[in-house]
Design an enzyme around this catalytic site. Structure first.
Site, mmCIF file in Angstrom:
data_model
loop_
_atom_site.group_PDB
_atom_site.id
_atom_site.type_symbol
_atom_site.label_atom_id
_atom_site.label_comp_id
_atom_site.label_asym_id
_atom_site.label_seq_id
_atom_site.Cartn_x
_atom_site.Cartn_y
_atom_site.Cartn_z
ATOM 1 N N HIS A 1 -5.390 -3.540 -3.326
ATOM 2 C CA HIS A 1 -5.060 -3.227 -1.947
ATOM 3 C C HIS A 1 -6.190 -3.807 -1.116
ATOM 4 O O HIS A 1 -7.308 -3.291 -1.146
ATOM 5 C CB HIS A 1 -4.950 -1.717 -1.708
ATOM 6 C CG HIS A 1 -3.598 -1.176 -1.984
ATOM 7 N ND1 HIS A 1 -3.265 0.149 -1.769
ATOM 8 C CD2 HIS A 1 -2.463 -1.767 -2.443
ATOM 9 C CE1 HIS A 1 -1.994 0.337 -2.098
ATOM 10 N NE2 HIS A 1 -1.493 -0.807 -2.503
ATOM 11 N N ASP B 1 -3.478 -3.242 2.757
ATOM 12 C CA ASP B 1 -3.486 -1.834 3.180
ATOM 13 C C ASP B 1 -4.421 -1.678 4.367
ATOM 14 O O ASP B 1 -5.621 -1.480 4.203
ATOM 15 C CB ASP B 1 -3.920 -0.934 2.020
ATOM 16 C CG ASP B 1 -3.804 0.547 2.363
ATOM 17 O OD1 ASP B 1 -3.323 0.860 3.472
ATOM 18 O OD2 ASP B 1 -4.188 1.378 1.529
#
Length: 417
Positions: A285, A325
């Site tokens: 992420h 993210d």
């Protein structure tokens, strides 16, 4: 000079270093980034009975135009993807289920609640990834879920994660590409715990139950994600890096590294090669932590380039599943997606245009002078001309020209919400 002219000049510069520019571009075309849906609505989701954001997660800013419905969110994603070269994936959280106004608690979620997402993904040739949502819920108010001492609460979250794995399998079967279902939990304590072991035992037992049912990896992959600390869990996090790394290696799960989930002096780029020695695959992420896990929009900074270099120089583009993210509500959300995803792709192209084999030879010979000199000179090579050519070939805007379309979309769509 035209894009083709600057490309031809740049190509010659890289060819002098033995770089096959056409091959680098072809490799980049095969890369799919998993773009996170939650940038578009500030991690609100579409549950009938919404809870306030919790789990140590905070979205700051009040820029107008955030998505209020699944249709608006999908439209915004389509707009962002139209500015991003290549074919990519979309990463969903469980709170983005569509239940037609019916209250469906998270342990009762089913594939049918994501049917519209699947139909949309098919239409646009997108893969889907997934995440159980173990925050923003009354049963997570005290900051504990899968490690909760209350067996009933713990079972609720176990059942939720089981349901999410079946939804992930459904995505993989329908779309013909395996869905990565990633488990992250907020569990931890604000102050120094008197017992660190027992919550981790409960988490381990919960994960064992969640993963008890085997799912064909042709359709579905499991990942677990660690964290160093969070708001409300400053002193102790149950699912630490050591816990999840050990669990993933022992149980053949993917270890997911979030760039914001480590000490500020730790670099995820430095972890990739170690994990690749022991794992067939790993997941990322990619975010941008500013002093803490603040999830700023990804920029083309040193660490992003180093992450890309570690993936490329180790020939691991097919082993590392790259997801994003970040969530910034202080700027246009479509632009945020575009900036962050384009930067991830730029970093990968930069790495593909690096003479990694030659640099490795210099290191093995102990010629650190030439190694450093070449690595520094490469920073001013005409990489941008190759990127512009790639964007043009992929029929997306070059340079900052996409901003004009973002302004139009904001005026015609976002500001009318």
């Amino acid at each position: 000079m035209s894009v083709n002219e600057t490309f031809a000049f740049a190509k010659k510069q890289y060819e002098r270093l033995g770089i096959d520019v056409d091959k680098a571009i072809e490799k980049l075309k095969s890369v799919s980034i998993s773009v996170h849906c939650w940038q578009g609505d500030d991690i609100g989701g579409f549950e009938v009975n919404k809870s306030d954001l919790s789990g140590g997660i905070e979205v700051t800013g009040n820029y107008p135009g955030k998505a209020r419905t699944p249709e608006e969110l999908r439209a915004d994603l389509e707009k962002a993807l139209s500015f991003i070269p290549g074919k990519h994936r979309v990463n969903l959280h469980a709170i983005y289920a569509e239940t037609d106004g019916e209250v469906v608690d998270r342990d009762q979620l089913k594939p049918e609640h994501f049917e519209k997402w699947v139909q949309w993904a098919k239409k646009h040739n997108l893969g889907l990834d997934f995440n159980p949502t173990l925050f923003s819920h009354e049963k997570a108010e005290d900051g504990l879920t899968l490690s909760h001492p209350n067996a009933e609460i713990r079972q609720f979250w176990i059942d939720h994660c089981k349901a999410c794995r079946k939804i992930g399998e459904y995505f993989g079967r329908e779309l013909g590409t395996p869905c990565l279902t990633n488990i992250w939990i907020p569990d931890g304590y604000k102050d120094t715990p008197s017992d660190r072991l027992t919550p981790r035992k409960r988490l381990k037992e919960a994960l064992d139950e969640i993963f008890a049912e085997e799912i064909d990896e042709a359709y579905h992959l499991d990942a677990v994600e660690s964290k160093l600390f969070g708001i409300g869990s400053e002193a102790y996090v149950v699912g630490s890096h050591e816990f999840y790394l050990s669990y993933a290696l022992k149980n053949n799960k993917l270890c997911l590294l979030d760039t914001g989930h480590y000490h500020p002096t730790e670099m995820v780029s430095n972890k990739i090669s170690s994990l690749l020695l022991y794992s067939d695959r790993l997941a990322l992420h990619v975010s941008r932590p500013v002093r803490w896990d603040s999830d700023h929009v990804v920029t083309f900074d040193d660490e992003l380039r180093e992450i890309a270099l570690e993936i490329v120089r180790n020939d691991a583009l097919e082993q590392v599943m790259i997801g994003l993210d970040f969530f910034d509500a202080s700027i246009n959300r479509v632009a945020a997606w575009t900036i962050g995803t384009r930067n991830m792709l730029k970093a990968l192209l930069y790495a593909l245009l690096t003479p990694n084999d030659h640099l490795r030879e210099l290191q093995e010979k102990g010629d650190y002078t030439k190694r450093l000199a070449l690595m520094e000179e490469l920073k001013t090579y005409p990489f941008g001309a190759i990127w512009d050519y790639y964007c043009e070939q992929m029929n997306v805007p070059i340079k900052e020209s996409w901003l004009t379309e973002v302004d139009e979309y904001e005026a015609q769509v976002l500001l009318k919400r």
